[in-house]
Design a protein around this motif. Structure first.
Motif, PDB file in Angstrom:
ATOM      1  N   ASP A  30       0.666  -1.300  -0.056  1.00 36.95           N
ATOM      2  CA  ASP A  30       0.055  -0.102   0.134  1.00 36.95           C
ATOM      3  C   ASP A  30       1.024   1.287  -0.277  1.00 36.95           C
ATOM      4  O   ASP A  30       0.190   2.322   0.099  1.00 36.95           O
ATOM      5  N   MET A  31       2.429   1.120   0.075  1.00 45.12           N
ATOM      6  CA  MET A  31       3.153   2.227  -0.036  1.00 45.12           C
ATOM      7  C   MET A  31       4.311   2.213  -0.948  1.00 45.12           C
ATOM      8  O   MET A  31       4.472   1.181  -1.308  1.00 45.12           O
ATOM      9  N   THR A  32       4.702   3.323  -1.368  1.00 47.70           N
ATOM     10  CA  THR A  32       5.733   3.573  -2.173  1.00 47.70           C
ATOM     11  C   THR A  32       6.671   4.505  -1.764  1.00 47.70           C
ATOM     12  O   THR A  32       6.086   5.697  -1.545  1.00 47.70           O
ATOM     13  N   VAL A  33       7.920   4.413  -1.789  1.00 50.09           N
ATOM     14  CA  VAL A  33       9.083   5.603  -1.304  1.00 50.09           C
ATOM     15  C   VAL A  33       9.033   6.433  -2.774  1.00 50.09           C
ATOM     16  O   VAL A  33       9.933   5.777  -3.669  1.00 50.09           O
ATOM     17  N   VAL A  34       8.618   7.699  -2.830  1.00 45.31           N
ATOM     18  CA  VAL A  34       8.869   8.273  -4.191  1.00 45.31           C
ATOM     19  C   VAL A  34      10.091   9.239  -3.883  1.00 45.31           C
ATOM     20  O   VAL A  34      10.657   9.878  -5.176  1.00 45.31           O
ATOM     21  N   ALA A  43      14.085  18.269   1.306  1.00 44.64           N
ATOM     22  CA  ALA A  43      12.860  17.815   1.538  1.00 44.64           C
ATOM     23  C   ALA A  43      11.723  18.717   0.931  1.00 44.64           C
ATOM     24  O   ALA A  43      11.005  18.223   0.229  1.00 44.64           O
ATOM     25  N   VAL A  44      12.172  20.051   1.333  1.00 45.78           N
ATOM     26  CA  VAL A  44      11.045  21.098   0.647  1.00 45.78           C
ATOM     27  C   VAL A  44      10.966  20.951  -0.738  1.00 45.78           C
ATOM     28  O   VAL A  44       9.923  21.232  -1.564  1.00 45.78           O
ATOM     29  N   ARG A  45      12.131  20.976  -1.583  1.00 48.86           N
ATOM     30  CA  ARG A  45      12.444  20.965  -2.820  1.00 48.86           C
ATOM     31  C   ARG A  45      11.748  19.743  -3.525  1.00 48.86           C
ATOM     32  O   ARG A  45      11.228  19.882  -4.732  1.00 48.86           O
ATOM     33  N   LEU A  46      11.918  18.478  -2.826  1.00 51.80           N
ATOM     34  CA  LEU A  46      11.475  17.202  -3.488  1.00 51.80           C
ATOM     35  C   LEU A  46       9.973  17.252  -3.221  1.00 51.80           C
ATOM     36  O   LEU A  46       9.025  16.606  -4.222  1.00 51.80           O
ATOM     37  N   SER A  49       8.069  18.610  -6.188  1.00 52.80           N
ATOM     38  CA  SER A  49       8.376  17.924  -7.595  1.00 52.80           C
ATOM     39  C   SER A  49       7.833  16.475  -7.473  1.00 52.80           C
ATOM     40  O   SER A  49       7.538  16.114  -8.753  1.00 52.80           O
ATOM     41  N   LEU A  50       7.802  16.050  -6.345  1.00 55.60           N
ATOM     42  CA  LEU A  50       7.277  14.746  -6.249  1.00 55.60           C
ATOM     43  C   LEU A  50       6.100  14.359  -5.857  1.00 55.60           C
ATOM     44  O   LEU A  50       5.366  13.332  -5.897  1.00 55.60           O
ATOM     45  N   CYS A  51       5.385  15.340  -5.214  1.00 52.84           N
ATOM     46  CA  CYS A  51       4.080  15.282  -4.685  1.00 52.84           C
ATOM     47  C   CYS A  51       3.710  14.202  -3.814  1.00 52.84           C
ATOM     48  O   CYS A  51       2.621  13.373  -4.031  1.00 52.84           O
ATOM     49  N   SER A  77      -0.632  19.536   0.057  1.00 50.17           N
ATOM     50  CA  SER A  77      -1.545  18.696   0.441  1.00 50.17           C
ATOM     51  C   SER A  77      -0.596  17.584   1.242  1.00 50.17           C
ATOM     52  O   SER A  77      -1.299  16.666   1.952  1.00 50.17           O
ATOM     53  N   ALA A  78       0.635  17.527   1.166  1.00 43.50           N
ATOM     54  CA  ALA A  78       1.422  16.624   1.867  1.00 43.50           C
ATOM     55  C   ALA A  78       1.339  16.756   3.363  1.00 43.50           C
ATOM     56  O   ALA A  78       1.494  17.998   3.749  1.00 43.50           O
ATOM     57  N   ARG A  79       1.232  15.792   4.100  1.00 42.78           N
ATOM     58  CA  ARG A  79       1.106  15.766   5.352  1.00 42.78           C
ATOM     59  C   ARG A  79       2.406  15.492   6.204  1.00 42.78           C
ATOM     60  O   ARG A  79       2.993  14.286   5.610  1.00 42.78           O
ATOM     61  N   VAL A  80       2.647  15.913   7.132  1.00 43.81           N
ATOM     62  CA  VAL A  80       4.265  15.444   7.872  1.00 43.81           C
ATOM     63  C   VAL A  80       3.945  14.579   9.144  1.00 43.81           C
ATOM     64  O   VAL A  80       3.234  15.283  10.027  1.00 43.81           O
TER      65      VAL A  80
END
Length: 226
Positions: A30-34, A43-46, A49-51, A77-80
């Protein structure tokens, strides 16, 4: 996120630990590391670009808190989800103030970590009742330096909304607040949702932090009535 593969960005400055996290997450169907990052700036730059859906981040890494603040402020929309060694140290308190979606201890079992990521990805906040109690207790003991924080929108709260927020800050549950105010639990939830919207808060834990740092709750006053 049932039926959807959760996209995760792993951020940790320890290469071996990060590699272990990546292997664990990629082994889950159910997961994938992008992407991976060793510091907050990367991290902020990624994120842009990676959403990713979830950013799994060690809060003590270089520029970690700054990265969290930038991600939240960007409207992503990314949650930390915070990775930490200590459950309520000063880094965690600041991360809660900045809008982290939850945290998980580095010593947690793999299943617990995967469950936490799934919960955060589906929109839940990953804070246990125990953590909430510890958070309030830390403020009451004076263990947490209270920095002024008066968010825009505080003056827009109604009297009842302020009262609900104040009671949340003292550690009461929605049921206990309803009993104290002689209203239904549903009414309390409605008021709290409006508070969260007006103040742009992302979690109940963040509401607790804001209640103290805005001066709405005075630790000494709570201690006297406890």
């Amino acid at each position: 996120m049932r039926g959807i593969v959760t996209r995760v960005l792993v951020v940790d400055d320890q290469p071996l630990f990060r590699a272990g996290l990546v292997a664990l997450l990629n082994a889950s169907p159910d997961m994938t590391v992008v992407g991976e990052a060793a510091d907050g700036d990367t991290a902020v730059r990624l994120v842009e670009s990676l959403c990713p859906h979830v950013i799994l981040m060690d809060i003590r890494l270089p520029c970690g808190l700054a990265a969290l603040e930038r991600v939240v402020a960007s409207g992503s929309s990314a949650r930390v989800l915070i990775l930490t060694t200590f459950d309520l140290d000063e880094y965690v308190h600041e991360a809660l103030r900045l809008g982290a979606a939850g945290f998980v201890l580095k010593e947690s079992e793999p299943a617990r970590l995967l469950a936490a990521i799934s919960a955060v990805a589906s929109g839940e906040m990953q804070f246990s009742p125990t953590v909430m109690r510890r958070l309030v207790a830390a403020y009451l003991r004076g263990d947490v330096p209270v920095a002024p924080w008066v968010p825009a929108g505080l003056d827009e709260l109604t009297g009842r909304e302020r009262e609900v927020l104040r009671l949340v800050g003292t550690g009461l549950t929605n049921a206990a607040i309803a009993s104290k105010l002689t209203v239904t639990e549903g009414t309390v939830k409605t008021h709290l949702n409006r508070v969260m919207t007006k103040l742009r808060l992302t979690s109940r834990a963040q509401a607790v932090v804001m209640a103290y740092e805005s001066g709405l709750v005075i630790p000494q006053a709570v201690a006297k009535t406890a």
